[in-house]
Design an enzyme around this catalytic site. Structure first.
Site, PDB file in Angstrom:
ATOM      1  N   ASP A  36      -1.535  -0.642  19.289  1.00 30.55           N
ATOM      2  CA  ASP A  36      -0.572  -0.603  18.195  1.00 30.55           C
ATOM      3  C   ASP A  36       0.120   0.772  18.163  1.00 30.55           C
ATOM      4  O   ASP A  36      -0.570   1.804  18.160  1.00 30.55           O
ATOM      5  CB  ASP A  36      -1.335  -0.842  16.888  1.00 30.55           C
ATOM      6  CG  ASP A  36      -0.447  -1.336  15.769  1.00 30.55           C
ATOM      7  OD1 ASP A  36       0.775  -1.108  15.835  1.00 30.55           O
ATOM      8  OD2 ASP A  36      -0.974  -1.957  14.836  1.00 30.55           O
ATOM      9  N   ASP A  37       1.423   0.785  18.153  1.00 37.07           N
ATOM     10  CA  ASP A  37       2.189   2.043  18.028  1.00 37.07           C
ATOM     11  C   ASP A  37       1.852   3.061  19.117  1.00 37.07           C
ATOM     12  O   ASP A  37       1.964   4.268  18.884  1.00 37.07           O
ATOM     13  CB  ASP A  37       1.944   2.708  16.655  1.00 37.07           C
ATOM     14  CG  ASP A  37       2.584   1.942  15.508  1.00 37.07           C
ATOM     15  OD1 ASP A  37       3.202   0.899  15.761  1.00 37.07           O
ATOM     16  OD2 ASP A  37       2.455   2.403  14.358  1.00 37.07           O
TER      17      ASP A  37
ATOM     18  N   LYS B  89      -5.699  -7.088  14.883  1.00 31.59           N
ATOM     19  CA  LYS B  89      -4.588  -7.271  13.937  1.00 31.59           C
ATOM     20  C   LYS B  89      -3.730  -8.484  14.286  1.00 31.59           C
ATOM     21  O   LYS B  89      -3.206  -8.575  15.385  1.00 31.59           O
ATOM     22  CB  LYS B  89      -3.741  -5.999  13.953  1.00 31.59           C
ATOM     23  CG  LYS B  89      -2.407  -6.115  13.264  1.00 31.59           C
ATOM     24  CD  LYS B  89      -1.773  -4.751  13.163  1.00 31.59           C
ATOM     25  CE  LYS B  89      -0.270  -4.829  13.139  1.00 31.59           C
ATOM     26  NZ  LYS B  89       0.328  -3.475  13.106  1.00 31.59           N
TER      27      LYS B  89
ATOM     28  N   HIS C 264      -2.320   3.022  15.419  1.00 27.98           N
ATOM     29  CA  HIS C 264      -1.602   2.938  14.147  1.00 27.98           C
ATOM     30  C   HIS C 264      -2.323   3.791  13.101  1.00 27.98           C
ATOM     31  O   HIS C 264      -3.545   3.766  13.036  1.00 27.98           O
ATOM     32  CB  HIS C 264      -1.577   1.466  13.710  1.00 27.98           C
ATOM     33  CG  HIS C 264      -0.545   1.124  12.679  1.00 27.98           C
ATOM     34  ND1 HIS C 264      -0.587   1.601  11.400  1.00 27.98           N
ATOM     35  CD2 HIS C 264       0.559   0.334  12.756  1.00 27.98           C
ATOM     36  CE1 HIS C 264       0.440   1.112  10.718  1.00 27.98           C
ATOM     37  NE2 HIS C 264       1.165   0.338  11.526  1.00 27.98           N
TER      38      HIS C 264
END
Ligand SMILES: *[C@@H]1O[C@H](CO)[C@@H](O)[C@H](O)[C@H]1NC(C)=O
Ligand SMILES: *[C@@H]1O[C@H](CO)[C@@H](O)[C@H](O)[C@H]1NC(C)=O
Ligand SMILES: *[C@@H]1O[C@H](CO)[C@@H](O)[C@H](O)[C@H]1NC(C)=O
Length: 535
Positions: free
Chosen positions: A45-46, A140, A253
């Protein structure tokens, strides 16, 4: 319907047979399905393109040793792009093989979103499950958490994870964030200090369709994912089914919750800018290493591991954001604003990607084929011998030849949808073809310093040559023949695609409505929905 399904299963079986060269015509389906490859998708994520050590030119950093090893034993894809520059649209496109304008998901779902990925969409796990795969997901989801929208109702046999981002709910011991958020029980007292922190509802941990912890303990999440992943992989053999394991990590994240510093000199991370992020990156890498080890120990030659990211770094988070490497989006940053997550600048969607499958994917290879997260859908189905429903239009391409035959043919055109920086969500505002990238619209995300930049239309488009100009600094002169040729090609293709989408009977519309009662809540009588535990 049933006929179409059995026909596609039959076709799939035939394709798989051709692929493996060795499947006897008379084997029962059970035995054939055992030979189908296992798939592990790890979605960070990110994460920034430059966060992977082996993507850095000097190769000096040592933050991702396990991923470096995976790249040395597999294939590093250097021109691989997330299908969108923000969470929900990127995940929806990965799981459906379609642009957001087709699957309906063009921006993020909220804590109190009533719906999610439209139920008319067909997902990768659903098709693999129908083809005999055991399908599990960790991490997620962010594609709708209520009833029919939850992972176990969209094709997964098992699910453990968080329904949306890890910053979309309070926890008792918050991780590192900017602004720093307060613990669940204290936010009420300091509401004004809570700008930018979701605090009404505790962050839940969900197993299958039940909340098992709320608020969850951020600091033990990595261990939970690690132990669940290794259990799933080890149990796979007993189950006698091929499997899909989709791990959508909380890393990188915010809020970051890295293991405690090992050196006494760094007693707290606060005084050491960068070290929180680095510690978290190392933790992520070691989680990837644990998954790889479990897979290597079980069905090494029959398991494809595909590591990638959902979008670029969240620049606004300053020292808690990753590195875009050379893809700094200078045209934009020189005019103000950030050029990573939420933008269509390279930093927003070019993601570190490694594919590993010993004995099948050549080792120590690099490919600059232009590929997208949407390609995971057709590629895995092709490897599994499953034909996706022909009544639908797809945007991903089968990248089997890039993975297995070292071919370099990727997308002839790849569009980058607006993910919140400018204009209407999902609009196809930038397009790649070869080394060129054209922008019909530009816009920035919030930078570390808080600047936001302007939304701007470009007619004729801005065109950059990414081979010469990775930082997207100086557009081509619109009077040159090079410019004119590219502008004409991309304009034609863009019109064709828009027409194709406009006439796509299989296109879906997502319901983005919200309602307080839609938030996941363990116990409505408790503050922040806290699970009430006896004793
Ligand atoms: C989730 O489903 C699995 C079976 O797939 C089961 O073993 C487990 O107990 C379930 N967990 C919960 C919390 O219902
Ligand atoms: C930490 O980073 C912030 C912004 O990224 C900067 O303003 C600050 O000076 C840095 N602190 C140290 C100790 O380097
Ligand atoms: C991997 O390839 C690079 C060049 O592309 C070479 O320098 C290196 O020695 C190779 N490593 C291994 C382990 O084969």
């Amino acid at each position: 319907m049933a006929e179409a399904l059995s026909l596609s299963l039959l076709l799939g079986t035939l394709l798989c047979g051709l692929l493996l060269h060795a499947v006897s015509q008379h084997r029962v389906r059970d035995e054939e399905s055992k030979q189908k490859p296992n798939f592990i998708i790890i979605l960070a994520d990110d994460i920034g393109w430059g966060d992977l050590d082996v993507n850095q030119p000097d190769g000096d950093s040592t933050n991702t040793p396990h991923l470096n090893l995976m790249a040395a034993q597999g294939l590093r894809l250097t021109d691989f792009h997330s299908p969108a520059s923000t969470c929900s649209p990127s995940r929806a496109a990965i799981l459906t093989g379609r642009y957001g304008l087709r699957n309906g998901v063009t921006h993020n779902f909220a804590v109190d979103s009533v719906a999610g990925l439209p139920l008319s969409e067909v997902t990768l796990p659903q098709l693999l499950q129908e083809a005999g795969y055991y399908t599990a997901m960790l991490g997620k989801w962010h594609l709708g958490h209520n009833g029919p929208y939850s992972p176990v109702n969209r094709g997964f046999d098992y699910y453990l994870g968080i329904p949306y981002s890890n910053d979309m709910g309070c926890t008792d011991t918050p991780g590192y964030n900017l602004p720093q958020c307060l613990p669940c029980d204290r936010f009420r007292l300091k509401r004004s200090a809570h700008e930018g922190c979701y605090s009404k509802v505790g962050l839940p941990l969900i197993e299958n369709s039940s909340i098992v912890e709320q608020p969850l303990d951020l600091w033990t999440l990595t261990d939970r994912y690690k132990s669940a992943a290794t259990t799933i992989i080890h149990k796979a053999r007993e189950r006698g089914q091929p499997y899909l394991l989709y791990i959508a990590l909380a890393h990188m994240h915010v809020p970051l919750s890295p293991p405690p510093p090992s050196e006494p000199s760094s007693a707290t991370y606060h005084s050491h800018n960068g070290s929180v992020y680095t510690a978290c990156l190392r933790e992520m890498d070691s989680l990837v290493g644990a998954v790889k080890r479990a897979s290597d120990d079980t069905e090494k030659d029959n398991t494809l591991i595909w590591f990638t990211g959902d979008n670029g770094p969240w620049e606004q988070k300053c020292q808690y954001a990753g590195s875009v490497g050379p893809f700094t989006g200078k045209w934009q940053t020189s005019r103000g604003g950030g050029s990573a997550k939420r933008t269509t600048w390279e930093g927003g969607h070019r993601v570190p990607t490694v594919a590993y499958w010993p004995g099948h994917i050549p080792a120590n290879a690099t490919s600059s084929a232009l590929l997208s997260g949407m390609d995971i859908f057709p590629t895995l189905l092709s490897l599994a011998g499953v034909t996706p429903p022909s009544s639908r239009r797809y945007d991903g391409i089968d990248a089997t030849n890039v993975l297995l035959q070292s071919q370099h043919t990727g997308h002839e055109f790849l569009f980058h949808p607006n993910s919140g920086a400018a204009g209407r969500f999902g609009d196809l505002q930038a397009v790649r073809t070869g080394k060129h990238k054209a922008f019909y619209m530009t816009g920035a995300a919030e930078s570390c310093g808080g600047a936001t930049g302007k939304h701007q239309l470009h007619d004729p488009p801005l065109i950059f040559d990414l081979e010469r100009d990775k930082s997207e600094e100086t557009p081509l002169d619109a009077r040159t023949p090079e410019y004119k040729a590219i502008a004409e090609r991309v304009a034609r293709r863009r019109e064709e695609l828009l027409w194709d989408i406009a006439t796509d009977a299989s296109a879906s519309t997502a319901d983005y409505s919200v309602d307080k009662s839609a938030a996941p809540c363990c116990d409505r009588t408790q503050a922040v929905c806290r699970c009430h535990t006896l004793g």
